[in-house]
Design a protein around this motif. Structure first.
Motif, PDB file in Angstrom:
ATOM      1  N   THR A   1       0.112   1.053   2.677  1.00 40.58           N
ATOM      2  CA  THR A   1       0.868   1.156   1.423  1.00 40.58           C
ATOM      3  C   THR A   1      -0.002   0.913   0.203  1.00 40.58           C
ATOM      4  O   THR A   1       0.343   1.327  -0.900  1.00 40.58           O
ATOM      5  CB  THR A   1       2.043   0.156   1.400  1.00 40.58           C
ATOM      6  N   SER A   2      -1.099   0.210   0.381  1.00 41.77           N
ATOM      7  CA  SER A   2      -2.028   0.096  -0.737  1.00 41.77           C
ATOM      8  C   SER A   2      -3.411  -0.220  -0.192  1.00 41.77           C
ATOM      9  O   SER A   2      -3.556  -0.688   0.932  1.00 41.77           O
ATOM     10  CB  SER A   2      -1.587  -0.970  -1.733  1.00 41.77           C
ATOM     11  N   ARG A   3      -4.396   0.069  -1.024  1.00 42.64           N
ATOM     12  CA  ARG A   3      -5.774  -0.085  -0.591  1.00 42.64           C
ATOM     13  C   ARG A   3      -6.510  -0.866  -1.645  1.00 42.64           C
ATOM     14  O   ARG A   3      -6.356  -0.599  -2.838  1.00 42.64           O
ATOM     15  CB  ARG A   3      -6.366   1.328  -0.461  1.00 42.64           C
ATOM     16  N   MET A   4      -7.309  -1.866  -1.255  1.00 39.21           N
ATOM     17  CA  MET A   4      -8.042  -2.691  -2.205  1.00 39.21           C
ATOM     18  C   MET A   4      -9.531  -2.622  -1.904  1.00 39.21           C
ATOM     19  O   MET A   4      -9.942  -2.844  -0.769  1.00 39.21           O
ATOM     20  CB  MET A   4      -7.592  -4.160  -2.072  1.00 39.21           C
ATOM     21  N   GLU A   5     -10.309  -2.336  -2.943  1.00 39.86           N
ATOM     22  CA  GLU A   5     -11.770  -2.326  -2.738  1.00 39.86           C
ATOM     23  C   GLU A   5     -12.285  -3.741  -2.952  1.00 39.86           C
ATOM     24  O   GLU A   5     -11.996  -4.365  -3.958  1.00 39.86           O
ATOM     25  CB  GLU A   5     -12.444  -1.366  -3.733  1.00 39.86           C
ATOM     26  N   ARG A   6     -13.057  -4.236  -1.998  1.00 42.83           N
ATOM     27  CA  ARG A   6     -13.621  -5.577  -2.127  1.00 42.83           C
ATOM     28  C   ARG A   6     -15.100  -5.469  -2.455  1.00 42.83           C
ATOM     29  O   ARG A   6     -15.643  -4.381  -2.530  1.00 42.83           O
ATOM     30  CB  ARG A   6     -13.471  -6.335  -0.794  1.00 42.83           C
ATOM     31  N   GLU A   7     -15.732  -6.639  -2.610  1.00 39.41           N
ATOM     32  CA  GLU A   7     -17.184  -6.607  -2.864  1.00 39.41           C
ATOM     33  C   GLU A   7     -17.903  -6.077  -1.652  1.00 39.41           C
ATOM     34  O   GLU A   7     -17.343  -5.991  -0.577  1.00 39.41           O
ATOM     35  CB  GLU A   7     -17.741  -8.012  -3.143  1.00 39.41           C
ATOM     36  N   ASN A   8     -19.125  -5.814  -1.817  1.00 39.12           N
ATOM     37  CA  ASN A   8     -20.042  -5.219  -0.825  1.00 39.12           C
ATOM     38  C   ASN A   8     -19.417  -4.039  -0.079  1.00 39.12           C
ATOM     39  O   ASN A   8     -19.639  -3.855   1.103  1.00 39.12           O
ATOM     40  CB  ASN A   8     -20.645  -6.254   0.139  1.00 39.12           C
ATOM     41  N   GLY A   9     -18.631  -3.260  -0.817  1.00 37.68           N
ATOM     42  CA  GLY A   9     -18.216  -1.950  -0.298  1.00 37.68           C
ATOM     43  C   GLY A   9     -17.145  -1.968   0.772  1.00 37.68           C
ATOM     44  O   GLY A   9     -16.679  -0.939   1.212  1.00 37.68           O
ATOM     45  N   LEU A  10     -16.729  -3.142   1.207  1.00 37.74           N
ATOM     46  CA  LEU A  10     -15.716  -3.183   2.260  1.00 37.74           C
ATOM     47  C   LEU A  10     -14.333  -3.164   1.634  1.00 37.74           C
ATOM     48  O   LEU A  10     -14.088  -3.847   0.654  1.00 37.74           O
ATOM     49  CB  LEU A  10     -15.886  -4.464   3.092  1.00 37.74           C
ATOM     50  N   SER A  11     -13.459  -2.383   2.202  1.00 38.49           N
ATOM     51  CA  SER A  11     -12.122  -2.333   1.623  1.00 38.49           C
ATOM     52  C   SER A  11     -11.090  -2.882   2.601  1.00 38.49           C
ATOM     53  O   SER A  11     -11.318  -2.947   3.805  1.00 38.49           O
ATOM     54  CB  SER A  11     -11.794  -0.891   1.229  1.00 38.49           C
ATOM     55  N   THR A  12      -9.966  -3.319   2.027  1.00 36.39           N
ATOM     56  CA  THR A  12      -8.856  -3.766   2.857  1.00 36.39           C
ATOM     57  C   THR A  12      -7.622  -2.979   2.468  1.00 36.39           C
ATOM     58  O   THR A  12      -7.595  -2.310   1.441  1.00 36.39           O
ATOM     59  CB  THR A  12      -8.585  -5.274   2.678  1.00 36.39           C
ATOM     60  N   ALA A  13      -6.621  -3.067   3.296  1.00 35.08           N
ATOM     61  CA  ALA A  13      -5.388  -2.345   3.015  1.00 35.08           C
ATOM     62  C   ALA A  13      -4.208  -3.224   3.324  1.00 35.08           C
ATOM     63  O   ALA A  13      -4.266  -4.089   4.196  1.00 35.08           O
ATOM     64  CB  ALA A  13      -5.318  -1.068   3.859  1.00 35.08           C
ATOM     65  N   THR A  14      -3.131  -3.007   2.578  1.00 35.48           N
ATOM     66  CA  THR A  14      -1.853  -3.601   2.953  1.00 35.48           C
ATOM     67  C   THR A  14      -1.134  -2.578   3.808  1.00 35.48           C
ATOM     68  O   THR A  14      -1.034  -1.409   3.444  1.00 35.48           O
ATOM     69  CB  THR A  14      -1.011  -3.917   1.704  1.00 35.48           C
TER      70      THR A  14
END
Lengths: 360, 361, 82
Positions: free
Chosen positions: C10-23
């Motif tokens: 439902t949503s995507r978050m970009e984190r530091e060092n290029g790794l992303s997380t998602a809800t």
């Protein structure tokens, strides 16, 4: 769930099987063992189709040395052991991690190794050891965690590496030659990572029917039908009924991360022994995150528990009731070996679900 | 709660949980002296507890509570609540304590008359949390129509860091026309569940900090006196057995049935009332909804042929809208609880062993 | 040996060092997962989740198959739209 589909598949399996003498299928993966029982599939298969369990239960194939090492580490006052729930109750020489926790040791059950990393970051004064067990499905998570620990300089984070790979174990069984198996129900989520092509050797070199299948009841029925069709036509190959999630090539990103962090290693499988290239070792640049090295632990030690026949069970040589401890000295309440402790161990599944078959 | 709100530090060989460092300045907390029986205890009761809970039975604040004379057969129950975390979606330990005790009485066929409540508070619990829990207790008692007649408060040193344990006792009376008796059950009797399963246990497990699962699932904790009264109104002999599937879930109750009747039980997987959210969350964590606790549901065994009437009575009640017949008791040797699965196979249901944990496999 | 469940991003978050997380939505529950192993996953995709990580994307090219699979698995109540 469309039970009409299920009925159709069952009917076709029974109809094809009627023309064959005996069909022996190894379901490699512990999650398949449990799912086959829970779905009731075992009770609707034709009588000449026998399902045999394989070595795909991470807890069941973990050496006693690994468990003893985890417990030894947990007893150190500066150590916090983080573990998946699966390992909590496995008994070692000095009881289980659960019992250590009751005695005051810091043992935390985690859903993800990311929780272990987060804990290590907020508790720099503690040595956090994550029990990294599981097959190719879980190893990429460990690889990412080690890389993150390296990037963030989390010097208090280590993993006790117990990861193993499935194909070498299957080849070990097949090379032995004395286990009469006609086909393999291959682990669906391991295959997500490795790709279905990783198992082509089993079909090509050993002539065994193979199918990659998921864990829902209709999936497993589709998988069994594929195997029966292959066996009936004597056309072994690797079929994939889980193509919605599994590709031929696998998850390239995951495989690259595995390659970056680990190199193949010979590791000890409980009650089987050392299988060449069947596990992972941290590459030299990342070996500081290896708990075995940091704490001087001996993971590869293994020893027999008197009377325990887990090794034969996980190789598909015997069914649990053939072990004299089963249901007597070894029960869910008082497990002796890991096959009974593990929630998806073959013995636990039989003990839980197969009472009726036993009493008949 | 997140990982930052807990700090364990060693003091010698003991682990002591320290308080969250983020308590607001001036925020008040329980101290050991609040349990001393002196002025502080009195103030705690007068300022924070009695105003919400007070009622006729409690008001004299004597060592015990005098209850009105009973006409039916007296029934007594007791319980202890040690749940972690003490607050979770859909409720808290206070609501759970009241509903759980009331429900133990109602499944005996008793009309609950009064509860007692002992709070064992850990030093360091914030007044704010205590107020919320006391408020829940009051609300649940009002919802159930059952007064807290007497109570006790003690304070102990910080141990688990959760703040609060509650023990209760409940008294009720069973009218003479209630004929709940497991020995009346015969083959063919139907098994009813009054609503959707596994919500309480999953809500609590998801709320524990190390799972990171923001589950849309809320505890179903609710007082069931009204629902059970509606079921019993169907007539003396109709309902033969009642139990609430708390610890051990539905599987535990079915195991109880088999053990107590020496009959088998056969249920249908497709009849089980489980929401998609629960099914999904349970699968994610590797849990079986059959084994997960419920705090607002009843399992009933009713005479064959009477189940439609009982179902209608349940569904007319707000807490029983999703009541459904899931199976029946059967003559079987050996007696077992079995389930006909969605694909038409069978599997055995055993009493769950121990606590279910999140797994990867 | 591997519990993995499908869920929808439902949503995507970009984190530091290029790794992303998602809800990820699991039919009512929300879970945050790492997309480090499936970095190409987008909002609206169905993914398979194991131990806090997405391990696979259910292929868009086989959207019909995905619907059928999720329906068979009891995750979606209605069969795919025709």
């Amino acid at each position: 769930m469309n039970s009409h589909n299920a009925r159709r598949l069952i009917d076709e399996i029974c109809s094809l099987a009627a023309d064959l003498e005996k069909i022996r299928i190894m379901e490699v993966c512990g999650t398949h063992t449990v799912s086959l029982f829970r779905s009731g599939i075992r009770t609707v298969l034709p009588a000449n189709l026998r399902l045999v369990s394989g070595p795909g239960c991470p807890v069941c194939v973990t050496s006693q040395g690994y468990i003893d090492s985890a417990i030894e580490a947990a007893q150190r006052p500066d150590v916090t052991v983080c573990t998946y729930g699966d390992m909590l109750r496995v008994p070692g020489r000095q009881g289980s991690l659960e019992q250590q926790r009751a005695g005051g040791a810091r043992v935390i059950v985690c859903y993800s190794i990311r929780d272990g990393i987060a804990y290590a970051a907020t508790h720099p004064e503690e040595q956090v050891i994550f029990l990294a067990v599981g097959f190719e499905t879980t190893a990429p998570a460990t690889a990412l965690a080690v890389l993150e620990a390296d990037t963030r300089g989390l010097d208090n984070f280590t993993v006790l590496n117990g990861h193993k790979t499935v194909l070498p174990a299957l080849e070990f069984l097949l090379r032995g030659g004395d286990i009469p198996i006609d086909g393999f129900l291959l682990p669906g989520h391991v295959s997500v990572i490795t790709g279905s092509h990783a198992f082509e050797e089993v079909a090509e070199r050993y002539g065994k029917a193979c199918v990659v299948t998921g864990f829902e009841p209709v999936q497993m029925l589709r998988g069994i039908l594929s195997l029966v069709r292959q066996i009936a036509a004597n056309e072994p190959r690797v079929d994939n009924v889980y193509s919605v999630a599994v590709t031929r090539e696998g998850n390239r990103v995951a495989l690259d991360r595995l390659e970056e962090v680990f190199e193949p290693a010979d590791v000890v499988w409980r009650a089987i022994g050392r299988i060449a290239m069947s596990g992972y070792a941290l590459r030299p640049a990342l070996r500081k995150f290896d708990a075995e090295k940091r704490f001087g632990l001996a993971v590869d030690e293994d020893y027999e528990l008197p009377g325990c026949r887990c090794g034969e069970v996980i190789q598909g040589r015997i069914d649990p009731p053939e072990c004299s401890l089963f249901g007597r000295a070894c029960t869910r309440e008082h497990p002796v070996g890991p096959c009974m402790v593990s929630s998806e161990g073959t013995c636990a599944a039989w003990h839980r679900y197969a009472l009726v078959e036993r009493s008949r | 709660m997140n990982a930052d709100t807990r700090n364990d530090r060693d003091v010698g060989s003991k682990k002591i949980a320290t308080l969250p460092e983020t308590l607001a300045a001036g925020e008040q907390r329980i101290v050991l002296a609040h349990g001393g029986g002196g002025e502080l205890t009195r103030r705690l009761l007068d300022e924070r507890i009695l105003p919400r809970l007070n009622n006729e039975l409690l008001a004299p604040l004597a060592d015990g509570a005098l209850l009105p004379p009973m006409t039916g057969r007296p029934c007594l129950t007791t319980d202890a609540y040690v749940i972690q975390p003490i607050e979770f979606p859909g409720g808290d330990i206070g609501r759970l304590a009241v509903c759980g005790t009331v429900n133990d009485l109602v499944v005996m066929g008793a009309r609950p008359l009064a509860l007692s409540l002992a709070l064992v508070i850990e030093e360091g619990l914030s007044f704010e949390v205590l107020d919320r829990v006391v408020g829940s207790i009051a609300a649940a008692a009002a919802e159930a129509g059952v007064p807290i007649a007497t109570g006790d408060t003690k304070v102990v040193e910080r141990a688990r860091g959760d703040g609060l344990l509650i023990t209760t006792a409940g008294v009720g009376e069973v009218p003479s026309d209630v004929q709940l008796d497991v020995h009346r059950i015969v083959p063919g009797d139907r098994i009813i569940v009054t609503g959707t399963l596994a919500e309480h246990g999953l809500a609590v497990m998801a709320a524990r900090e190390n799972l990171g699962l923001n589950s849309g699932i809320a505890s179903d904790a609710a007082p069931l006196g009204g629902l059970v009264a509606a079921m019993l109104e169907c007539g003396g002999g109709t309902v033969k057995f009642l139990r609430d599937p708390t610890r051990g879930g539905l599987a535990g109750v079915l195991a109880d049935l088999v053990e107590n009747t020496a009959l088998g039980v056969e249920i249908r997987e497709e009849a089980l009332p489980v929401t998609t959210a629960v099914r999904h969350a349970a699968e994610l964590l590797g849990l079986d909804p059959l084994n997960v606790a419920n705090e607002g549901k009843i399992v009933a065994v009713v005479a064959a042929g009477d189940e439609q009437r009982v179902l209608q009575a349940c569904r007319a009640h707000p807490l029983g809208r999703n009541a459904v017949c899931i199976g029946e008791c059967v003559a079987a040797s050996p007696p077992l609880a079995e389930m006909v699965t969605a694909i038409g196979g069978r599997r055995i249901i055993l009493r769950p062993y121990g606590e279910d944990l999140p797994r990867i496999c | 040996m591997c519990l993995a469940v499908p869920g929808k991003i439902t949503s995507r978050m970009e984190r530091e060092n290029g790794l992303s997380t998602a809800t990820v939505d699991l039919q009512g529950s929300r879970l945050e997962v790492s997309l480090a192993l499936v970095p190409q996953a987008r909002v609206g995709d169905w993914i398979l989740i194991h131990a806090g990580y997405a391990i696979s994307r259910l292929e868009e090219s086989e959207a019909r198959e995905t619907w059928d699979y999720l329906h068979e698995a009891g995750i979606l109540d209605k069969p795919a739209p025709e």
